[in-house]
Scaffold this active site. Structure first.
Site, short mmCIF file in Angstrom:
data_model
loop_
_atom_site.label_atom_id
_atom_site.label_comp_id
_atom_site.label_asym_id
_atom_site.label_seq_id
_atom_site.Cartn_x
_atom_site.Cartn_y
_atom_site.Cartn_z
N ASP A 190 61.93 68.43 109.47
CA ASP A 190 61.97 69.19 110.72
C ASP A 190 61.84 70.69 110.50
OD1 ASP A 190 62.22 66.94 112.20
OD2 ASP A 190 64.35 67.19 112.67
N ASP B 271 64.18 67.57 104.35
CA ASP B 271 64.16 67.43 105.81
C ASP B 271 62.78 67.85 106.28
OD1 ASP B 271 64.50 67.84 108.68
OD2 ASP B 271 66.66 67.76 108.28
N ASN C 81 68.46 74.64 118.08
CA ASN C 81 69.27 74.23 116.94
C ASN C 81 70.35 75.24 116.59
OD1 ASN C 81 66.25 73.09 115.27
ND2 ASN C 81 67.58 71.93 116.62
N ALA D 158 72.69 69.36 111.87
CA ALA D 158 74.06 69.80 112.11
C ALA D 158 75.01 69.36 110.99
CB ALA D 158 74.53 69.28 113.47
N CYS E 41 64.70 64.61 118.44
CA CYS E 41 63.90 65.23 117.38
C CYS E 41 62.86 64.26 116.83
CB CYS E 41 64.80 65.75 116.26
SG CYS E 41 65.86 64.49 115.52
N ARG F 32 74.33 74.78 116.96
CA ARG F 32 75.13 73.77 116.26
C ARG F 32 74.78 73.62 114.78
NH1 ARG F 32 71.18 71.43 119.21
NH2 ARG F 32 69.93 69.77 118.27
N LYS G 255 63.68 73.44 107.93
CA LYS G 255 65.14 73.44 107.82
C LYS G 255 65.59 73.45 106.37
CE LYS G 255 66.28 71.25 112.23
NZ LYS G 255 66.95 70.11 112.90
N ASP H 206 69.72 60.65 111.51
CA ASP H 206 69.94 60.34 112.92
C ASP H 206 69.47 58.94 113.29
OD1 ASP H 206 67.21 60.56 112.84
OD2 ASP H 206 67.07 62.33 114.10
N ASN H 207 69.22 58.07 112.29
CA ASN H 207 68.83 56.71 112.64
C ASN H 207 69.30 55.73 111.57
OD1 ASN H 207 66.24 55.86 110.85
ND2 ASN H 207 66.18 58.07 111.26
#
Length: 241
Positions: free
Chosen positions: A63, A61, A69, A35, A189, A72, A85, A133-134
């Site tokens: 993913d 990426d 998805n 996002a 994810c 967003r 992605k 995201d981490n």
């Protein structure tokens, strides 16, 4: 590329010729094309980043795009479901600004991931942008930027909250200089695609067990009770409410 005449007059007035030239000639590493990553890519394409000869916008990426998805992550469409992605994002940026050079990768960035050429080879980035995201991955990227004297822009969201931090080498504190609060949960994810810790595997198994032996039996029991009490038609109608 990079000349003032290559930039729209409005952009030149808003940012100034020096900033436009810097953007067009920059080598940028974007880590994450979710996002936030999609928003970053859209904005970089809009301001003419990485359009000069030798400049590149590298995006990585691991993913693949899921249908969920699409609500967003603005660069992706139905036709992109199942694609990487990074590759789909590169195609979208190419349509927005064909002069922006985008190099997609599907490599993980982190300890032991073999990402050294992102930081040390002849096309190494001038600045890294994280859309992760981490916290662990953020700290790793921050350490690489400190070690190699690179700028860093970190962005993250949690629910309705958002945060962005710009790190200028030698002029500001690094991302790792202050501690984030512990993460309350493992990102979905990560659980579904790239569990890399024992806790991720345990959480994945708990989620699967709960779905198979908790949610589904409970739903079946509720449906059976509703059919017995109100009849099949009313129970079916209630399911759609």
């Amino acid at each position: 590329g990079g000349a003032e005449g290559d930039h729209p007059p409005g952009l030149l007035r808003a940012l100034g010729p020096a900033a436009c030239r810097a953007l067009s000639s920059a080598n940028i590493l974007l880590i994450g094309a979710g996002a936030i990553g999609c928003e970053v890519l859209k904005n970089l394409a809009a301001v003419g980043a990485c359009t000069a000869p030798g400049a590149a916008l590298t995006v990585t990426d691991m993913d693949r795009i899921e249908r969920s998805n699409l609500s967003r992550q603005l660069l992706f469409r139905d036709r992109d479901v199942g694609d990487l992605k990074s590759s789909a994002a590169a195609r979208a940026v190419g349509m927005m600004n064909p002069r922006t050079t985008v190099v997609p990768h599907d490599r993980r960035v982190g300890e032991g991931a073999g990402d050294g050429d992102f930081w040390t080879d002849g096309t190494a980035a001038d600045v890294a942008v994280t859309a992760l995201d981490n916290v662990e991955a953020r700290l790793y990227v921050d350490a690489q930027c400190v070690a190699h004297g690179l700028g860093l822009v970190d962005a993250g969201t949690l629910g309705s909250r958002g945060n962005v931090q710009a790190v200028v080498p030698g002029a500001s504190e690094s991302y790792g200089s202050s501690a984030d609060p512990p993460e309350p949960a493992v990102p979905v994810c990560t659980l579904k695609h790239f569990p890399y810790e024992t806790s991720h595997t345990v959480e994945w198994a708990r989620d699967l067990f709960g779905g198979l032996f908790g949610a589904r039996p409970n739903k079946a029991a509720w449906t059976a009770g509703a059919v017995a009490e109100t009849g099949p038609a009313a129970a079916a109608a209630a399911l759609w409410e």
